[in-house]
Scaffold this active site. Sequence first.
Site, PDB file in Angstrom:
ATOM      1  N   SER A 138       0.854  -1.181   0.000  1.00 44.94           N
ATOM      2  CA  SER A 138       0.000   0.000   0.000  1.00 44.94           C
ATOM      3  C   SER A 138       0.901   1.246   0.000  1.00 44.94           C
ATOM      4  O   SER A 138       1.826   1.319  -0.801  1.00 44.94           O
ATOM      5  CB  SER A 138      -0.956  -0.032   1.194  1.00 44.94           C
ATOM      6  OG  SER A 138      -1.995   0.908   1.036  1.00 44.94           O
ATOM      7  N   ASP A 431      -8.543  -5.026  -6.246  1.00 43.58           N
ATOM      8  CA  ASP A 431      -8.118  -3.965  -5.333  1.00 43.58           C
ATOM      9  C   ASP A 431      -8.206  -2.612  -6.027  1.00 43.58           C
ATOM     10  O   ASP A 431      -7.537  -2.390  -7.039  1.00 43.58           O
ATOM     11  CB  ASP A 431      -6.684  -4.240  -4.871  1.00 43.58           C
ATOM     12  CG  ASP A 431      -6.107  -3.110  -4.042  1.00 43.58           C
ATOM     13  OD1 ASP A 431      -6.898  -2.336  -3.457  1.00 43.58           O
ATOM     14  OD2 ASP A 431      -4.868  -3.005  -3.965  1.00 43.58           O
ATOM     15  N   HIS A 458      -6.155  -6.254  -1.813  1.00 45.66           N
ATOM     16  CA  HIS A 458      -5.091  -5.336  -1.423  1.00 45.66           C
ATOM     17  C   HIS A 458      -4.010  -6.070  -0.622  1.00 45.66           C
ATOM     18  O   HIS A 458      -4.282  -6.646   0.433  1.00 45.66           O
ATOM     19  CB  HIS A 458      -5.699  -4.220  -0.576  1.00 45.66           C
ATOM     20  CG  HIS A 458      -4.834  -3.022  -0.392  1.00 45.66           C
ATOM     21  ND1 HIS A 458      -4.353  -2.271  -1.437  1.00 45.66           N
ATOM     22  CD2 HIS A 458      -4.374  -2.408   0.733  1.00 45.66           C
ATOM     23  CE1 HIS A 458      -3.657  -1.252  -0.976  1.00 45.66           C
ATOM     24  NE2 HIS A 458      -3.631  -1.327   0.342  1.00 45.66           N
TER      25      HIS A 458
END
Length: 496
Positions: A138, A431, A458
């Site tokens: 991320s 995602d 994710h």
Amino acid sequence: MAAAQLPPSTPQAQYMTQRVDNFDPQNQGTWKQRYWVNDTHFAGKGKGPLFVQISGEAAFNPIWVVADVESMDNAATFGAVVAAVEHRFYGESQPFGDLSTEHLAFLSSEQALADLAVTIAALKEQYEPTAVVVFGGSYSGALAGWFRTKYPHLADVGVATSSPVLAELDFVEYLQVVTKSLENPLVGGSTACTGAVASATAAIEAALKTDAGRQMLSTKFQTCETLSMQSSAQDVSNFLSTIIGSFMGVVQYNIDNNAFEHGGKVNPNTVASVCKTMTTTSATPLDNYAAVSAATNLAFAPSVPAHAQAFGLRAGAPAPDACIDISYSGMIAQLQNTSLASAAAEGGRQWTYQTCAQFAYFQTTDAAAPAQVFGPASFIPLSFYTGMCADIFGAAFTPAVVKANVAFTNTHYGGKDLAGTRIIVPNGNIDPWHALSVTTPDASRETIVPIMVDGGAHCSNMYPASPNDLPSLTAARKQITNQLGKWLPAPGGATA
């Protein structure tokens, strides 16, 4: 995870002295940054690499340096020593005694990368590794790609999972991907599911036009305050962002094997379960939508961190008496709290500052239907987020300034045009964040290796493997390991 739940083998935190401002030689202020080292698998000085887990916008959970996660599994394969570095201003890595806006001026990705450079240089001197690999997911995945690009003399390889390297002011693609993912049969989605969401959205839009309709929505969605025609536009958008967030969170983390972080507690909400609820014919689409909200925002509320509660759930309200807090002024007040003991200090205030100062990533409903089925632009407009920046951090954060901040971030890092080499970029195609990452191979940048996990969510490749993993996820993990094998040296050798 509480410290008492950590395995006995968990290494103790260590502390690296860092400068408050890495770029101002006149500022000699320092602070202590937490980091951890696990040398269980280390082949020895001059024989094995150093793997560095970059932490992101939350306190680092040291379970990540002992669990069977991606970096630890690969450490066993390659004989690596593993380190993890907590991000400045998160967890216990605090340069100051509060989170005032004046102090947050020292919170940036550039400062974080410089901190990381100091720590890696010290670890290289201590362990004399054959190579260095930085891992992140991320935001920290973007940091991994940027670190390999900006500090190639300190890191030989980057693994930038689910990395939003493109900063974007109006992140309209987020809800477009959510919509598409809810239609994906591979993860239990269907067009019937998004059709039901669209029907419920239309009912919500109609109800918002009358006082009685707003009161009905308050009852169905269990809001702490009653919506009325006197409710501010910000209160309405805050309510809508919370109930729409039910679908956003489920899609983003669909069946990620992350229960090890939460004492083994598994989130029961998945794309399949949400779509099953939405397509139940014994209730209206609006009632089904409210049931999804209750299942995600209320029933699972005890596991939601306080900084996430600041964006919807009333902090500390346990199920089944929990309610959705729609008060915009209440949310702003929470995020204005500069105390390190506040709920917002768990990450909400700091990350909101970073979005206003660098990245935005504002997830609006500005894209038209049918590309997204969660409402018109008026539901969650861009102004809702840019207004938050000024309301929380001061009038200097005008919409024009926030827009300029985003533009500079892309100028500084290059957006999707990563200039670094030997960077692996895994993403999952359900995602929403993959829309801001590098997903397409480019012959001119052959040492940047995008990997797309069909049906992957994710950061799904970073978690421990599970017998329930999709074949595409298993294959992606193998591809990552194989690529590392091509780039990492044999014991005592040099990288390609």
